[in-house]
Scaffold this motif. Structure first.
Motif, mmCIF file in Angstrom:
data_model
loop_
_atom_site.group_PDB
_atom_site.id
_atom_site.type_symbol
_atom_site.label_atom_id
_atom_site.label_comp_id
_atom_site.label_asym_id
_atom_site.label_seq_id
_atom_site.Cartn_x
_atom_site.Cartn_y
_atom_site.Cartn_z
ATOM 1 N N THR A 50 0.846 -1.216 0.000
ATOM 2 C CA THR A 50 0.000 0.000 0.000
ATOM 3 C C THR A 50 0.874 1.257 0.000
ATOM 4 O O THR A 50 0.587 2.216 -0.718
ATOM 5 C CB THR A 50 -0.927 0.017 1.231
ATOM 6 O OG1 THR A 50 -1.603 -1.228 1.287
ATOM 7 C CG2 THR A 50 -1.936 1.143 1.176
ATOM 8 N N GLU A 114 -4.807 -4.693 -2.154
ATOM 9 C CA GLU A 114 -5.760 -5.647 -1.567
ATOM 10 C C GLU A 114 -6.329 -6.553 -2.663
ATOM 11 O O GLU A 114 -6.517 -7.744 -2.466
ATOM 12 C CB GLU A 114 -6.916 -4.887 -0.893
ATOM 13 C CG GLU A 114 -6.758 -4.639 0.594
ATOM 14 C CD GLU A 114 -5.694 -3.615 0.941
ATOM 15 O OE1 GLU A 114 -5.224 -2.906 0.034
ATOM 16 O OE2 GLU A 114 -5.322 -3.524 2.122
ATOM 17 N N ARG A 182 -6.363 4.303 6.584
ATOM 18 C CA ARG A 182 -5.324 3.277 6.656
ATOM 19 C C ARG A 182 -5.693 2.222 7.695
ATOM 20 O O ARG A 182 -6.231 2.534 8.741
ATOM 21 C CB ARG A 182 -3.958 3.894 6.988
ATOM 22 C CG ARG A 182 -3.381 4.817 5.948
ATOM 23 C CD ARG A 182 -3.146 4.167 4.597
ATOM 24 N NE ARG A 182 -2.297 2.987 4.587
ATOM 25 C CZ ARG A 182 -0.991 2.990 4.335
ATOM 26 N NH1 ARG A 182 -0.371 4.124 4.090
ATOM 27 N NH2 ARG A 182 -0.313 1.867 4.326
ATOM 28 N N GLY A 183 -5.377 0.987 7.388
ATOM 29 C CA GLY A 183 -5.743 -0.123 8.277
ATOM 30 C C GLY A 183 -7.203 -0.520 8.138
ATOM 31 O O GLY A 183 -7.738 -1.287 8.940
ATOM 32 N N SER A 185 -8.920 -2.534 6.392
ATOM 33 C CA SER A 185 -9.414 -3.905 6.199
ATOM 34 C C SER A 185 -10.074 -4.431 7.470
ATOM 35 O O SER A 185 -10.964 -5.286 7.404
ATOM 36 C CB SER A 185 -8.273 -4.839 5.809
ATOM 37 O OG SER A 185 -7.663 -4.360 4.653
#
Ligand code: ASP
Length: 436
Positions: A50, A114, A182-183, A185
């Motif tokens: 990313t 992803e 961000r983060g 997921s």
């Protein structure tokens, strides 16, 4: 049993990590809906895909050739493909993305991490791949459109009893790809858990859950076995970060437990996050300690302050005007302190003080910086008399001056403010008094 199983970037960083994921999935038939982050760091020299994709975009923005960076991305993915002998035309897809990079929006570009990682994982597990763009609907402001997402998910599970889906992105109503923060997921996993009414949301990362204190400060801190969402919120806000903060809200509403687990140590029980934990299940007085540096306090003094109606409002209006969030507001009889992030006021403190003098007309104003706040958090504190006594005795015995203390009526968190030079010692003193 429906389990949502989410794997973070370090869990899918290379072929060895992919193998660990497969073993975890195969060990439990309930693990049918798998959310995957983009390949992250396998070691400290690695880069997150990313980050590299954001870097590609920056190259485009500054008219610098991006192909060298994209080659690194391609190599990472193709190494995984080769090591796992995957039978998937990933190279062609990567070449196509590489060509389109200059025309892609930043969100679409970074979402490709992803996308490719999940496609490879689906192929490796023998699961169908479901694209998040066909499932996760985001509003233009980035919030989640739950009714549409739920409808789309229910339609998918009618024909798929298992799948792998990329985390971190969805689409807006006009069909464009939008990424979360961000983060994010973690949030995708949480959305799936809520919409599919899962029994459990397993969040696989590279630590065995939450620890009672930061291991860089306290040697071998104990793991936290169970924690409530409310406690987690307090500890995460103060710096204990394992899970994206926004991942809590969807599952909390639906009362679905989250289990934080370690891909590199799959038999460790990790931490379970629940809405409610019966008191008899854990008698420990505190659940964890976390702290943050970089606070400042602006204290106003005014004679007969309790009679000065509207005084607090006038002070707060000044901070609002400057767009500064006041984190805490401890007060005395004729004084009130506004605790803020030092970085927010650093460049405008003289203007703020001038405005406070004009609008609130205090007798005096003092500014102190270099404050650190330490949160001692525990759902059992309200039932156990003497907790604050123990805490302050420990700090006193260690010669640590407490500058401010804050506890709300829910008695879940005792916050103390100390000089930043006392930060580590204060955390160790609190830990030792309650745990060792
Ligand atoms: N890949 C994204 C990030 O690095 C999202 C995630 O890992 O959850 O922030």
């Amino acid at each position: 049993m429906i389990k949502i199983t989410k794997f973070g970037g370090s869990s899918v960083a290379n072929a060895t990590q992919f193998e660990k994921v497969k073993n975890i999935i195969n060990a439990d038939s309930g693990r049918r809906f798998v959310v995957v982050s983009s390949a992250g760091k396998a070691n400290s020299e690695d880069n997150k895909i990313t980050d590299l994709l954001y870097l590609c975009h920056a190259h485009i923005e500054y008219h610098v050739d991006y192909h060298n960076i994209f080659e690194i991305i391609k190599k990472r993915f193709l190494d995984i493909k080769k090591d796992l002998k995957l039978n998937i035309p990933i190279e062609a897809e990567l070449n196509e993305i590489e060509e389109k990079v200059p025309d892609m929006s930043i969100d679409e570009l970074v979402s490709r991490g992803e996308y490719i990682t999940s496609k490879m994982m689906a192929n490796y597990l023998g699961f169908p791949f479901v694209d998040a763009k066909d499932v996760i609907r985001l509003n233009y402001d980035g919030s989640i459109d739950f009714p549409t997402t739920e409808q789309q998910l229910i339609r998918i599970v009618r024909t798929h009893d298992r799948f792998v889906i990329p985390g971190f992105y969805g689409t807006t109503a006009d069909g464009s790809i939008k990424v979360m923060s961000r983060g994010g997921s973690d949030i995708t996993g949480s959305i799936l858990a809520k919409c599919l009414k899962a029994d459990l949301y397993e969040n696989w990362t590279d630590v065995s859950g939450f620890l009672m204190a930061d291991p860089r400060i306290v040697k071998n801190p104990k793991p936290i076995k169970k924690i409530t969402y409310a406690e987690l919120r307090e500890l995460s806000y103060m710096g204990a970060s394992v899970l994206h903060e926004d991942a809590v809200f969807p599952v909390k509403e639906a009362n679905i437990p989250i289990n934080i687990l370690n891909t590199n140590d799959p038999f460790a029980k990790g931490t379970i996050i629940l809405d409610n934990i019966p008191p008899e299940e854990n008698d420990s007085r505190i659940t964890g300690i976390a702290g943050k540096k970089g606070f400042a306090a602006i204290t106003l003094y005014k004679k007969h302050m309790p009679e000065a109606v509207g005084f607090f409002r006038k002070c707060l209006a000044v901070f609002e005007k400057f767009g500064i969030s006041v984190e805490h507001l401890p007060s005395g009889i004729d004084s009130i302190s506004m605790i803020v992030h030092e970085k927010d006021v650093k460049n405008c403190i003289y203007d703020i003080i001038a405005e406070l003098r004009e609008k609130a007309e205090p007798d005096d104003i003092k500014y102190i910086s270099d404050i650190s706040l330490i949160a001692t958090v525990g759902r059992n504190m309200s039932r156990k008399i003497g907790t604050s006594g123990k805490l302050f005795t420990a700090l006193g015995k260690n010669n640590i001056n407490v500058k401010v203390m804050i506890q709300a009526f829910d008695e879940i968190n005792i916050l103390v403010g100390v000089s930043t030079e006392d930060f580590d010692n204060a955390i160790r003193a609190i830990y030792n008094t309650f745990v060792n």
